[in-house]
Design an enzyme around this catalytic site. Sequence first.
Site, PDB file in Angstrom:
ATOM      1  N   SER A 276      18.631  79.132   3.450  1.00 51.48           N
ATOM      2  CA  SER A 276      19.079  78.411   5.112  1.00 51.48           C
ATOM      3  C   SER A 276      20.054  77.046   5.375  1.00 51.48           C
ATOM      4  O   SER A 276      21.265  76.606   3.588  1.00 51.48           O
ATOM      5  CB  SER A 276      17.914  78.744   5.637  1.00 51.48           C
ATOM      6  OG  SER A 276      18.676  79.206   7.258  1.00 51.48           O
TER       7      SER A 276
ATOM      8  N   HIS B 234      20.571  83.671  10.981  1.00 50.72           N
ATOM      9  CA  HIS B 234      21.068  84.427  10.371  1.00 50.72           C
ATOM     10  C   HIS B 234      21.470  85.434  10.805  1.00 50.72           C
ATOM     11  O   HIS B 234      21.543  86.890   9.688  1.00 50.72           O
ATOM     12  CB  HIS B 234      20.494  84.031   8.755  1.00 50.72           C
ATOM     13  CG  HIS B 234      19.390  82.956   8.473  1.00 50.72           C
ATOM     14  ND1 HIS B 234      21.021  82.186   8.196  1.00 50.72           N
ATOM     15  CD2 HIS B 234      18.793  82.257   7.978  1.00 50.72           C
ATOM     16  CE1 HIS B 234      20.201  81.404   7.918  1.00 50.72           C
ATOM     17  NE2 HIS B 234      19.141  81.592   6.959  1.00 50.72           N
TER      18      HIS B 234
END
Length: 311
Positions: free
Chosen positions: A88, A194
């Site tokens: 991430s 996400h």
Amino acid sequence: MIAYLFPGQGAQTPDFLHRLGGADPHPAIHKTLDEASEALGVDVLTLDTATSLASTVAVQVTLVIAGVAAARALADEGIAPHAVAGLSVGAYGAAVVAGAVEFAAALRLVQLRAQLMENACPHGYGMLAVLGLNEREMTRAIAESGAAVWIGNLNAPRQIVLSGSDDALATIRDLVLSRGARKAERLAVSVPSHCVLMEDASIRLIEAARTVRFDAPRIPYVGNRGARVLRSADAIRDDLATNLRYPVRWHDSTVALSELGMSVFVEMPPGRTLTSLAADALPDAASIAMEAGSVSSAAARVRAACRQQQD
């Protein structure tokens, strides 16, 4: 060969920037903290308090700072990676260390990224880590629950992180536990990363990233979305600008690093989740977390692991 792993949100703890390098921080750490403060226009050592870390912006920028500072300190000790990957927001630190983007530019992009994510879902959202169900079982459970949740991270074959609202995550938590999940715990993340809820934020971040210079990386960089080695500037720009919108295939990324020949995995601070995942996925590899202790002791552990892997 050495791979550096850069953690994402959830790894942070209060005062973790202050603990970098142990009791006597390395000069490269001091220099990096000063550079980050200048780039962001704030003393970054004020951003890792328990109060400050309630902000997604503070969490994301400090994680990138910590990773880059640790990597630079190891470089001064003669340790350098042969490949990198970041989970991430950790991907930004990985891109800096790979030479794909300048540190200051990456920090400003991360600051914008976090602000856009906060604005998209300011309250009542988060992420839930589920252990014990695979991707197919999880997908079926989501469909049957009717809850508006999405798979955000595939950290291991049976460790999957879901994104959604608080109510939706509570609903799916009860269901997955009834289906045999060993554990289902909320992460220290206040945004639903996400997933489709970040679509508009991703579009705006793509626009901003177009104005930032990217270069081809000096070493292989494994991306989040496809878990593939990315070797061009444009591919890395796209990966960084869109990874907030799409699931992170972290387990596949770790396997991709192994297939490149990486056998020593070093997790940048803070935390040790990624080394734990690497140890489970690749038991013959060496996994080292820089979470605590001096840079010199971490460098010694990496050298010892490299020697052991060569024997």
